[in-house]
Design an enzyme around this catalytic site. Structure first.
Site, PDB file in Angstrom:
ATOM      1  N   SER A 123       0.833  -1.209   0.000  1.00  0.00           N
ATOM      2  CA  SER A 123       0.000   0.000   0.000  1.00  0.00           C
ATOM      3  C   SER A 123       0.863   1.252   0.000  1.00  0.00           C
ATOM      4  O   SER A 123       1.970   1.272   0.545  1.00  0.00           O
ATOM      5  CB  SER A 123      -0.872  -0.018   1.264  1.00  0.00           C
ATOM      6  OG  SER A 123      -1.421   1.248   1.513  1.00  0.00           O
ATOM      7  N   TYR A 149      -2.480  -0.416  10.396  1.00  0.00           N
ATOM      8  CA  TYR A 149      -2.654  -1.040   9.084  1.00  0.00           C
ATOM      9  C   TYR A 149      -1.444  -0.737   8.207  1.00  0.00           C
ATOM     10  O   TYR A 149      -0.804  -1.639   7.660  1.00  0.00           O
ATOM     11  CB  TYR A 149      -3.936  -0.541   8.403  1.00  0.00           C
ATOM     12  CG  TYR A 149      -3.942  -0.794   6.922  1.00  0.00           C
ATOM     13  CD1 TYR A 149      -4.092  -2.085   6.421  1.00  0.00           C
ATOM     14  CD2 TYR A 149      -3.744   0.249   6.006  1.00  0.00           C
ATOM     15  CE1 TYR A 149      -4.058  -2.328   5.050  1.00  0.00           C
ATOM     16  CE2 TYR A 149      -3.712   0.011   4.645  1.00  0.00           C
ATOM     17  CZ  TYR A 149      -3.863  -1.276   4.173  1.00  0.00           C
ATOM     18  OH  TYR A 149      -3.809  -1.511   2.815  1.00  0.00           O
ATOM     19  N   LYS A 153       1.821  -3.217   6.794  1.00  0.00           N
ATOM     20  CA  LYS A 153       2.290  -3.352   5.405  1.00  0.00           C
ATOM     21  C   LYS A 153       3.797  -3.061   5.324  1.00  0.00           C
ATOM     22  O   LYS A 153       4.545  -3.757   4.638  1.00  0.00           O
ATOM     23  CB  LYS A 153       1.518  -2.394   4.485  1.00  0.00           C
ATOM     24  CG  LYS A 153       0.056  -2.740   4.303  1.00  0.00           C
ATOM     25  CD  LYS A 153      -0.137  -4.032   3.518  1.00  0.00           C
ATOM     26  CE  LYS A 153      -1.591  -4.265   3.147  1.00  0.00           C
ATOM     27  NZ  LYS A 153      -1.808  -5.566   2.473  1.00  0.00           N
ATOM     28  N   TYR A 177      -0.196  -0.268  -3.802  1.00  0.00           N
ATOM     29  CA  TYR A 177      -1.442   0.261  -4.362  1.00  0.00           C
ATOM     30  C   TYR A 177      -1.689   1.674  -3.868  1.00  0.00           C
ATOM     31  O   TYR A 177      -1.426   1.997  -2.721  1.00  0.00           O
ATOM     32  CB  TYR A 177      -2.667  -0.531  -3.900  1.00  0.00           C
ATOM     33  CG  TYR A 177      -2.672  -2.004  -4.074  1.00  0.00           C
ATOM     34  CD1 TYR A 177      -1.739  -2.658  -4.870  1.00  0.00           C
ATOM     35  CD2 TYR A 177      -3.641  -2.764  -3.426  1.00  0.00           C
ATOM     36  CE1 TYR A 177      -1.784  -4.030  -5.009  1.00  0.00           C
ATOM     37  CE2 TYR A 177      -3.689  -4.132  -3.566  1.00  0.00           C
ATOM     38  CZ  TYR A 177      -2.753  -4.771  -4.357  1.00  0.00           C
ATOM     39  OH  TYR A 177      -2.805  -6.124  -4.483  1.00  0.00           O
ATOM     40  N   ASN A 179      -5.338   4.003  -4.577  1.00  0.00           N
ATOM     41  CA  ASN A 179      -6.723   3.859  -4.089  1.00  0.00           C
ATOM     42  C   ASN A 179      -7.587   3.116  -5.099  1.00  0.00           C
ATOM     43  O   ASN A 179      -8.120   3.729  -6.024  1.00  0.00           O
ATOM     44  CB  ASN A 179      -7.318   5.241  -3.794  1.00  0.00           C
ATOM     45  CG  ASN A 179      -6.656   5.912  -2.609  1.00  0.00           C
ATOM     46  OD1 ASN A 179      -7.114   5.818  -1.488  1.00  0.00           O
ATOM     47  ND2 ASN A 179      -5.540   6.586  -2.869  1.00  0.00           N
TER      48      ASN A 179
END
Length: 345
Positions: A123, A149, A153, A177, A179
């Site tokens: 992310s 979170y 990652k 990633y 969104n």
């Protein structure tokens, strides 16, 4: 054969279609904690093929051993993980246990069975609050991450880098990633979050179908063009196609370090721009109110996706119009997501 963990989830289910179209065989492992087996059944309809689905958890080492011993798995695409930013602040131990310890267990079993190709669903949160835009892969990570979170990652990325140093026969791709939004063109699979959505697009969609009364816009006083936060939104089908490119890259190249790429469009859209685009796509007025900023939210973040284009031959093809139209098609035809279908059985 590819093991797809979390394959019943939003991004995982869309990736199954792209893997099938590219000629890959796969099996799916998912504990269905934030997904639906109905998504797998819908994908089977789209690809006209039965999918081997195993309900189970990546923390279950014996189950993983059974899966690896009974199937000729040569690579893993790892989506499985908890992903709600707010929940991670309230329940950090669950996030570290599930995301970090779960991934560690998966890697241990892969090593045991000499399976060395691994694509990780990471992310853009690993960048924290970047010092400049757009974000490139060589920028600092791990500093200023505001929630467990994102930290989970980042920790997994560090584990993967250390694993490669210890054993460079591993081929690892880390996909950061931005969104993901939108849905498959069929309109029969899409994003179906449990409870109140944490992300903008499903929140807008659920307001549009009357499931929620209005959208709350967190912060109207950021130093951006209209005062609302700016993010790089990417169509989930484009994102899914990047996983196929990553697997192909690992199959065809020797790596002297883990491959790390940003997956975004390279363009930022504000919250108000997204609302306006969704209203155009749906023909529905979206009521909203601007409320206080959320702790930990940053003003803007968008990707420089050039590395993915150069190394993987991948770039995002779908714009904001397709993102909003496909999200609306999914949500308007399935206002309760997968829930209604499951309850009718």
């Amino acid at each position: 054969m590819i093991l797809v963990t979390g394959g019943a989830g939003y991004i995982g289910s869309h990736t199954l279609i792209e893997l099938n179209d590219a000629g890959f065989d796969f099996i799916v492992l998912d504990n269905l904690s934030n997904s639906s087996q109905e998504a797998i059944k819908r994908v089977e309809k789209i690809i006209n093929k039965k999918i081997t689905f195993i309900k189970g958890d990546i923390r279950d080492k014996e189950l993983l051993r059974k899966i690896f011993s009974e199937n000729e798995i040569d690579s893993v695409i790892h989506f499985a993980g908890l992903k709600a930013v707010g929940e991670s602040v309230e329940k950090p131990l669950i996030y570290y246990e599930n995301n970090v310890c779960g991934t560690n267990t998966l890697l241990e079993v892969m090593k045991e069975f000499n399976v060395k190709k691994f694509v990780f669903s990471s992310s853009a949160t690993v960048y924290g609050e970047p010092e400049k835009m757009p974000v490139t892969e060589d920028m600092q990570t791990g500093i200023g991450i505001t929630n467990p979170y994102g930290k989970s990652k980042y920790m997994i990325e560090e584990i993967l880098k250390d694993l490669f140093i210890s054993d460079n026969s591993f081929k690892i791709a880390i996909l950061r990633y931005f969104n993901p939004v939108g849905a498959h063109e069929s309109g029969i699979i899409g994003e179906d979050p449990s409870g109140i959505p944490n992300n903008l697009m499903p929140f807008i969609s659920q307001v549009a179908v009357g499931k929620l009364p209005k959208l709350r816009v967190f912060g109207g006083d950021y130093p951006t063009k209209d005062g609302t936060g700016v993010r790089d939104f990417i169509h989930v089908v484009d994102l899914a196609k990047a996983h196929v490119k990553a697997i192909e890259y690992l199959n065809n190249n020797d790596l002297n370090e883990p491959l790390i790429v940003n997956l975004g469009t390279g363009r930022g859209y504000s919250v108000l721009e997204m609302i306006e685009s969704f209203e155009k796509a749906s023909g529905v007025k979206i009521p909203y109110e601007i409320v206080d900023r959320r702790p930990g939210d940053i003003a803007e973040i968008y990707a420089n996706p050039n590395k993915a284009k150069k190394l993987l031959g991948w770039e995002a093809k779908r714009g904001i119009k397709e993102m909003c139209e496909s999200a609306w098609k999914w949500q308007s035809e399935h206002p309760k997501g997968y829930e209604k279908i499951e309850n009718e059985k």
